[in-house]
Scaffold this motif. Structure first.
Motif, PDB file in Angstrom:
ATOM      1  N   SER A   1       0.828  -1.210   0.000  1.00 19.72           N
ATOM      2  CA  SER A   1       0.000   0.000   0.000  1.00 19.72           C
ATOM      3  C   SER A   1       0.860   1.257   0.000  1.00 19.72           C
ATOM      4  O   SER A   1       0.504   2.266  -0.621  1.00 19.72           O
ATOM      5  CB  SER A   1      -0.956   0.001   1.204  1.00 19.72           C
TER       6      SER A   1
ATOM      7  N   ARG B   1       0.772   4.241  -3.024  1.00 21.00           N
ATOM      8  CA  ARG B   1      -0.167   5.267  -2.534  1.00 21.00           C
ATOM      9  C   ARG B   1      -0.102   6.581  -3.287  1.00 21.00           C
ATOM     10  O   ARG B   1      -1.123   7.264  -3.433  1.00 21.00           O
ATOM     11  CB  ARG B   1       0.060   5.531  -1.040  1.00 21.00           C
TER      12      ARG B   1
ATOM     13  N   GLU C   1      -1.507   5.510  -7.083  1.00 23.16           N
ATOM     14  CA  GLU C   1      -2.810   4.840  -7.083  1.00 23.16           C
ATOM     15  C   GLU C   1      -3.381   4.859  -5.657  1.00 23.16           C
ATOM     16  O   GLU C   1      -3.471   3.819  -5.005  1.00 23.16           O
ATOM     17  CB  GLU C   1      -2.669   3.394  -7.565  1.00 23.16           C
ATOM     18  N   PRO C   2      -3.762   6.033  -5.162  1.00 18.58           N
ATOM     19  CA  PRO C   2      -4.242   6.116  -3.782  1.00 18.58           C
ATOM     20  C   PRO C   2      -5.463   5.246  -3.499  1.00 18.58           C
ATOM     21  O   PRO C   2      -5.602   4.705  -2.403  1.00 18.58           O
ATOM     22  CB  PRO C   2      -4.554   7.605  -3.590  1.00 18.58           C
ATOM     23  N   GLU C   3      -6.332   5.106  -4.494  1.00 12.62           N
ATOM     24  CA  GLU C   3      -7.508   4.266  -4.280  1.00 12.62           C
ATOM     25  C   GLU C   3      -7.114   2.792  -4.141  1.00 12.62           C
ATOM     26  O   GLU C   3      -7.678   2.060  -3.324  1.00 12.62           O
ATOM     27  CB  GLU C   3      -8.502   4.448  -5.431  1.00 12.62           C
ATOM     28  N   LEU C   4      -6.144   2.358  -4.921  1.00 10.93           N
ATOM     29  CA  LEU C   4      -5.648   0.991  -4.796  1.00 10.93           C
ATOM     30  C   LEU C   4      -4.987   0.791  -3.440  1.00 10.93           C
ATOM     31  O   LEU C   4      -5.176  -0.249  -2.789  1.00 10.93           O
ATOM     32  CB  LEU C   4      -4.648   0.689  -5.915  1.00 10.93           C
ATOM     33  N   SER C   5      -4.235   1.769  -2.996  1.00  6.83           N
ATOM     34  CA  SER C   5      -3.581   1.695  -1.696  1.00  6.83           C
ATOM     35  C   SER C   5      -4.607   1.512  -0.580  1.00  6.83           C
ATOM     36  O   SER C   5      -4.456   0.651   0.289  1.00  6.83           O
ATOM     37  CB  SER C   5      -2.756   2.959  -1.451  1.00  6.83           C
ATOM     38  N   ASP C   6      -5.675   2.317  -0.641  1.00  7.53           N
ATOM     39  CA  ASP C   6      -6.745   2.189   0.355  1.00  7.53           C
ATOM     40  C   ASP C   6      -7.446   0.840   0.243  1.00  7.53           C
ATOM     41  O   ASP C   6      -7.812   0.228   1.264  1.00  7.53           O
ATOM     42  CB  ASP C   6      -7.769   3.310   0.179  1.00  7.53           C
ATOM     43  N   GLU C   7      -7.622   0.374  -0.980  1.00  9.13           N
ATOM     44  CA  GLU C   7      -8.299  -0.902  -1.211  1.00  9.13           C
ATOM     45  C   GLU C   7      -7.511  -2.059  -0.590  1.00  9.13           C
ATOM     46  O   GLU C   7      -8.092  -2.978   0.004  1.00  9.13           O
ATOM     47  CB  GLU C   7      -8.473  -1.133  -2.710  1.00  9.13           C
TER      48      GLU C   7
ATOM     49  N   GLN D   1      -8.041  -1.926   3.152  1.00  8.59           N
ATOM     50  CA  GLN D   1      -9.406  -2.320   3.477  1.00  8.59           C
ATOM     51  C   GLN D   1      -9.581  -3.829   3.362  1.00  8.59           C
ATOM     52  O   GLN D   1     -10.204  -4.468   4.218  1.00  8.59           O
ATOM     53  CB  GLN D   1     -10.401  -1.607   2.567  1.00  8.59           C
TER      54      GLN D   1
END
Length: 202
Positions: free
Chosen positions: A178, A182, A185-191, A194
């Motif tokens: 992550s 980050r 690809e911040p959304e991938l990092s959060d995914e 999660q």
């Protein structure tokens, strides 16, 4: 010129270790020079060798101290027992895989922030890292067994340890990946975080 007392020397050494811990975890051991480190704590470059024989010796102490602090947090979470935020291990997983830990300016837990550095440095550094990993595995194993006993189930020690190894591996892997993505690809990092929080104890 006033003489430095034993207390002053001990305080200076502690300041070096603490500053090195933050800098090594956030930048990597090799990226931090002794001159830069000593400037951070307001001491001279040459003064470093009044405290440590080498940068490697400092890295060993930093690794041990960083893990001791991190394992203290684990012990505290376990001692607190279950609460509104879930079981102790659920709280550990949630905290470890949080955006705050991923984005920690000091690199956060050494199990993730020093994982690559440990493999590239001396056996002494690797031993300090391995001891820290073993501390996590011991704590996780004991808590898995406690939870099983509390729920009336049997969990063999070797099975509990396997679960502990898997959990630590997943936690460290998720944080490392992550962090690696980050910025782009911040959304991938959060995914990734999660997914780890959702399935970390499955």
């Amino acid at each position: 010129m006033p003489r430095i007392t034993k207390e002053d020397k001990a305080r200076n050494r502690q300041n070096i270790v603490e500053a090195a811990g933050r800098m090594f975890r956030s930048q990597g051991i090799d990226a931090v020079g002794i001159a830069e480190l000593m400037k951070e704590v307001g001491l001279t470059h040459g003064g470093f060798y009044n405290h440590f024989a080498s940068k490697d010796a400092l890295a060993v102490e930093v690794c041990g101290a960083s893990f001791a602090a991190s394992l203290g947090g684990l012990a505290h979470a376990i001692e607190d027992g279950a609460g509104e935020a879930g079981t102790p291990l659920e709280r550990v997983v949630a905290g470890y895989l949080s955006p705050a830990h991923r984005d920690a300016g000091d690199g956060g837990c050494p199990s993730a922030s020093l994982v690559v550095d440990a493999g590239r440095h001396s056996e002494a550094v690797q031993r300090a890292y391995a001891d820290g990993v073993e501390g996590y595995l011991t704590g996780f194993t004991a808590e898995f067994q406690r939870e099983a006993e509390e729920s009336g189930q049997e969990l063999a020690p070797e099975k509990a340890r396997q679960r502990a190894i898997r959990l630590l591996s997943e936690l460290v892997g998720a944080v490392v990946i992550s962090r690696a993505v980050r910025n782009v690809e911040p959304e991938l990092s959060d995914e990734i975080l999660q997914a780890g929080r959702s399935h970390g104890l499955d």
